[in-house]
Design a protein around this motif. Structure first.
Motif, PDB file in Angstrom:
ATOM      1  N   GLU A   1      -5.824   1.813   1.886  1.00 48.39           N
ATOM      2  CA  GLU A   1      -5.607   2.231   3.197  1.00 48.39           C
ATOM      3  C   GLU A   1      -6.677   3.422   3.440  1.00 48.39           C
ATOM      4  O   GLU A   1      -7.005   4.165   2.406  1.00 48.39           O
ATOM      5  N   TYR A   2      -7.437   3.054   4.453  1.00 43.70           N
ATOM      6  CA  TYR A   2      -8.579   3.695   4.830  1.00 43.70           C
ATOM      7  C   TYR A   2      -8.388   4.952   5.893  1.00 43.70           C
ATOM      8  O   TYR A   2      -8.340   4.121   6.934  1.00 43.70           O
TER       9      TYR A   2
ATOM     10  N   LEU B   1       0.912  -1.305   0.000  1.00 40.17           N
ATOM     11  CA  LEU B   1      -0.195  -0.024   0.002  1.00 40.17           C
ATOM     12  C   LEU B   1       0.824   1.191  -0.174  1.00 40.17           C
ATOM     13  O   LEU B   1       0.464   2.295   0.399  1.00 40.17           O
ATOM     14  N   GLN B   2       2.151   1.437  -0.464  1.00 44.37           N
ATOM     15  CA  GLN B   2       2.974   2.513  -0.486  1.00 44.37           C
ATOM     16  C   GLN B   2       2.741   3.141  -1.558  1.00 44.37           C
ATOM     17  O   GLN B   2       2.939   4.429  -1.579  1.00 44.37           O
TER      18      GLN B   2
ATOM     19  N   HIS C   1      -2.990  -6.629   1.875  1.00 49.40           N
ATOM     20  CA  HIS C   1      -3.972  -5.533   2.176  1.00 49.40           C
ATOM     21  C   HIS C   1      -4.555  -4.944   1.072  1.00 49.40           C
ATOM     22  O   HIS C   1      -3.609  -4.861  -0.136  1.00 49.40           O
TER      23      HIS C   1
ATOM     24  N   ASP D   1      -8.792  -4.863   4.429  1.00 50.93           N
ATOM     25  CA  ASP D   1      -8.720  -6.046   3.389  1.00 50.93           C
ATOM     26  C   ASP D   1      -9.774  -6.393   2.577  1.00 50.93           C
ATOM     27  O   ASP D   1     -10.911  -5.861   2.782  1.00 50.93           O
TER      28      ASP D   1
ATOM     29  N   HIS E   1      -5.777   5.894   7.114  1.00 51.45           N
ATOM     30  CA  HIS E   1      -4.376   5.309   7.510  1.00 51.45           C
ATOM     31  C   HIS E   1      -4.639   4.099   8.251  1.00 51.45           C
ATOM     32  O   HIS E   1      -3.530   3.633   8.965  1.00 51.45           O
ATOM     33  N   GLN E   2      -5.785   3.073   7.944  1.00 51.17           N
ATOM     34  CA  GLN E   2      -5.839   2.015   8.582  1.00 51.17           C
ATOM     35  C   GLN E   2      -5.631   1.121   7.338  1.00 51.17           C
ATOM     36  O   GLN E   2      -6.410   1.366   6.240  1.00 51.17           O
ATOM     37  N   PRO E   3      -5.015   0.011   7.144  1.00 60.05           N
ATOM     38  CA  PRO E   3      -4.931  -1.134   5.966  1.00 60.05           C
ATOM     39  C   PRO E   3      -6.323  -1.964   6.203  1.00 60.05           C
ATOM     40  O   PRO E   3      -6.731  -2.219   7.063  1.00 60.05           O
TER      41      PRO E   3
ATOM     42  N   ASN F   1      -7.357   8.389   2.360  1.00 67.32           N
ATOM     43  CA  ASN F   1      -7.059   9.390   3.346  1.00 67.32           C
ATOM     44  C   ASN F   1      -7.645  10.760   3.536  1.00 67.32           C
ATOM     45  O   ASN F   1      -7.355  11.615   4.424  1.00 67.32           O
TER      46      ASN F   1
ATOM     47  N   LYS G   1      -4.964   4.693  -1.723  1.00 67.22           N
ATOM     48  CA  LYS G   1      -4.915   5.545  -0.362  1.00 67.22           C
ATOM     49  C   LYS G   1      -6.246   6.335  -0.118  1.00 67.22           C
ATOM     50  O   LYS G   1      -6.075   7.333  -0.828  1.00 67.22           O
TER      51      LYS G   1
ATOM     52  N   ASP H   1     -14.674  -2.457   6.446  1.00 64.70           N
ATOM     53  CA  ASP H   1     -13.835  -1.775   7.502  1.00 64.70           C
ATOM     54  C   ASP H   1     -13.985  -2.435   8.716  1.00 64.70           C
ATOM     55  O   ASP H   1     -14.547  -3.559   8.772  1.00 64.70           O
TER      56      ASP H   1
END
Length: 676
Positions: free
Chosen positions: A272-273, A181-182, A269, A279, A275-277, A417, A415, A346
């Motif tokens: 990224e939601y 997720l980077q 994963h 699945d 800042h939380q990964p 965010n 991402k 989530d």
């Protein structure tokens, strides 16, 4: 329904799971070119067949060069005799050396079974039979390259072999670095997780991890290497590693023999939601990737039957609602519409369904991409429309969003965010567009579920956005709308329609929730605005592009269709009648432009506008779009933005907005329900 497709797709869907696990054949024949990711980059996959020891190629390119069809590495081709693109399956037929081979790619995106829909698995089925009265020995070879698990081929990869169980074996390959997720962006491939080639354990299936150069050895000897390549790890582009399987079909007679392999991807994963990964949906009850693969293999027969039944039913409905050309368009669009999303849950188990703006900036969960895509999901599973909207409600209610209108997006894929569009400057936002979209989507969900619950959960925001439209919607200030490539536009007549039907949509939710006074107030306001709109936009035989533009200007008034779908009764029927008759006079070779300023169009809006006419007007308006798909030189997954004269793509491809092509099915269902 084994229909042969007369439409030549600009690009043919093979693997369609999500914005990363996506592979297409952008050529007339499966063997003409490398298999490609939707971003047009290579994700190599090669198919070879040995018939009585004679090697033939049916898929991809053996050599790694991009453009030399006469490359000596390329073996003789098994002649492709057919292609059928159905909603869930793409089927190629080949003939030669006395046999017929059918190769099918099935991505089981069944909308009423989200567990199966979210599994990252595509089935590849081989079926061979003799057609010359003789028996033949047949072996089939398939491989996939390291390109499937990297963003660029300088990334270092390693590989493994897995005995999943006594019933299943698999090979996998992935980067050593695993930057989960980077990387965010538009023109990107996944460079974390693992690409899998999996197969049911059998005497007849062997596998090897070797290199693309080893394909030539296989063509010469008809044998896979005895041992896997041990030179690991290494860069994906260096002596390119491949995962290969050989399926020995045995002696083939007139009775067809069938075997399958599975292409799968473990993304670890998905999103990224804030800042939380998060699945993928299929993991929500704790299943491991291995368990999921085993289920997918065990359920193969059942799933393929369900896919066939679903495809047959959908194709029949499409032909009945809009004719054979509409059926072809819908068949090609179906998998794209779903696989331009990722389905996750989530922390509290809610469904979130994230779209990616493919080749239109890479934004995630964009409201004015969800809005056009909505019809397909309303038809089959409104929970998915809620899943598109929840990230926007979460973000708009979080205190991070400063404006009193709805956001445009929640970040850049993968991402989510917070919004990135227009650097969050006021003048680059789409205030009326996104408020109208959110209200229309919420009202549509309530209507199709026959319940106001979803609106009630988000009532404060919906009410705020309805008030915004009431104050600013009738005569929009200079601002962007979803067609932002056309630039800012003040007094936009089609955007004003969105505001008016958005207010009507809010009134319909008020009455579902028993708020009769508000319902009456907002409905009366919407009706008064619609009357004003008529006099402001009037231009004789049609309605204008903007309220202050000359009478010869015009535009596709695609937002008007929701007045009919939500049964609001705000605009007189003659508005649509006049508009559609006028569109027919504006047709170019490949369709009606978006408006009088340029010759380009938007395919989703074209189909919505066409669906406001009679059946014969609908067929006449979409025929040029069928021609565009059939003839364009832009060999990409369906683009929704193209030039109606040259037939060339402007930008955008593989976007979820093609879910909007299914809107006529909602209208025909409504007509049937109303007894017309």
């Amino acid at each position: 329904m084994n229909m042969k497709t007369s439409l030549r797709p600009p690009s043919v869907p093979l693997v369609t799971i999500d914005p990363y696990f996506s592979a297409w054949s952008a050529a007339d024949h499966l063997s003409d070119d490398h298999i490609r990711h939707w971003t047009n980059k290579r994700c190599g996959m090669v198919g070879l067949i040995l018939i009585d020891g004679k090697p033939r190629k049916f898929m991809g390119r053996v050599g790694l060069q991009d453009e030399q069809p006469s490359d000596p590495a390329e073996p003789e081709v098994l002649e492709q005799t057919g292609l059928a693109v159905e909603p869930l399956t793409t089927r190629y037929t080949f003939e030669g050396e006395g046999i017929r081979l059918e190769v099918s790619f099935t991505s089981p995106l069944l909308p009423d079974d989200l567990d199966v829909l979210s599994r990252p698995v595509t089935y590849v089925t081989f079926q061979a039979k003799s057609i010359d009265g003789q028996s033949h020995q047949v072996k089939i070879y398939l491989d996939v390259t390291s390109e499937w698990c990297v963003h660029t081929t300088d990334q270092v990869v390693t590989w493994d072999r897995h005995e999943q169980s006594e019933r299943l074996s698999a090979l996998s390959i992935g980067t050593v670095a695993q930057p989960v997720l980077q990387r965010a962006g538009d023109d990107t491939r996944i460079d974390w997780g693992y690409m899998y080639l999996a197969y049911p354990k059998s005497e007849r299936i062997r596998s090897a991890i070797h290199s693309a150069a080893g394909r030539e050895a296989y063509l010469r000897t008809g044998e896979l290497p005895v041992a896997d390549d041990a030179a690991k790890p290494r860069p994906a582009g260096e002596n390119m590693p491949v995962l290969a399987a050989e399926v020995d079909m045995g002696r083939i007679d007139a009775e067809p023999v069938s075997q399958f392999l599975m292409l799968a991807y473990d993304d670890v994963h998905s999103i990224e939601y804030f800042h939380q990964p998060l699945d993928a949906y299929w993991k929500r009850n704790g299943a491991s990737f291995q368990e999921m693969l085993l289920s997918a293999a065990d359920e193969y027969e059942d799933i393929l039957q369900r896919c066939q039944a679903f495809s047959d039913e959908l194709l029949g409905e499409c032909a009945a609602a809009g004719g054979e050309q509409f059926r072809d368009i819908a068949a090609l669009a179906y998998r794209q519409a779903i696989a331009a999303h990722k389905l996750v849950t989530d922390g509290s188990g809610r469904i979130l369904f994230f779209s990616k703006e493919n080749f239109s900036n890479g934004c995630i969960a964009t409201v004015d991409v969800s809005y056009p895509s909505m019809p397909l999901f309303l038809k089959y599973n409104p929970e998915l429309v809620k899943g598109m909207m929840r990230p926007i409600f979460d973000y708009a209610g979080s205190g991070q969003w400063a404006f009193d209108f709805a956001p445009h997006d929640v970040g850049t894929y993968p991402k989510a965010n917070g919004q990135v569009y227009g650097e969050n400057k006021l003048e680059y936002q789409m205030p009326i567009e996104e408020c109208g979209n959110m209200l229309l989507m919420a009202a549509a969900v309530c209507k199709y579920e026959d319940s106001g619950d979803f609106a009630k959960e988000n009532w404060e925001l919906l009410s705020k956005w309805a008030r915004y439209l009431l104050a600013h919607g009738l005569d929009p200030d200079n601002q962007l709308c979803t067609d932002d490539f056309a630039g800012h536009l003040a007094h936009n007549a089609n955007l004003s329609i969105k505001a008016i039907v958005g207010i009507g949509a809010y009134a319909s939710m008020c009455s579902l929730l028993g708020m009769d006074e508000s319902a009456e107030e907002y409905l009366a306001a919407a009706k008064a605005m619609a009357r004003e709109w008529l006099s402001m936009a009037e231009a004789g035989d049609h309605y204008k592009l903007t309220f202050d533009s000359p009478v010869e200007t015009w535009s596709l008034k695609y937002n008007l269709v929701w007045d009919r779908l939500l049964e609001l009764g705000l605009f007189p029927d003659e508005v649509a009648v006049k508009e559609v008759e006028h569109y027919l006079k504006q047709q170019n070779l490949y369709g009606v432009p978006l408006d009088s300023r340029e010759t380009y169009t938007k395919a989703d809006w074209l189909i919505w506008s066409a669906s406001m006419g009679t059946r014969s007007q609908f067929e006449r308006l979409i025929a040029p779009f069928w021609d565009f798909l059939n003839e364009t030189e832009s060999r990409v997954p369906i683009t929704d933005w193209y030039d109606t004269k040259s037939g060339k793509q402007m930008n955008f491809q593989n976007r979820s907005v093609v879910g909007g092509f299914f809107l006529p099915l909602l209208l025909s269902k409504q007509t049937a329900a109303n007894g017309h």
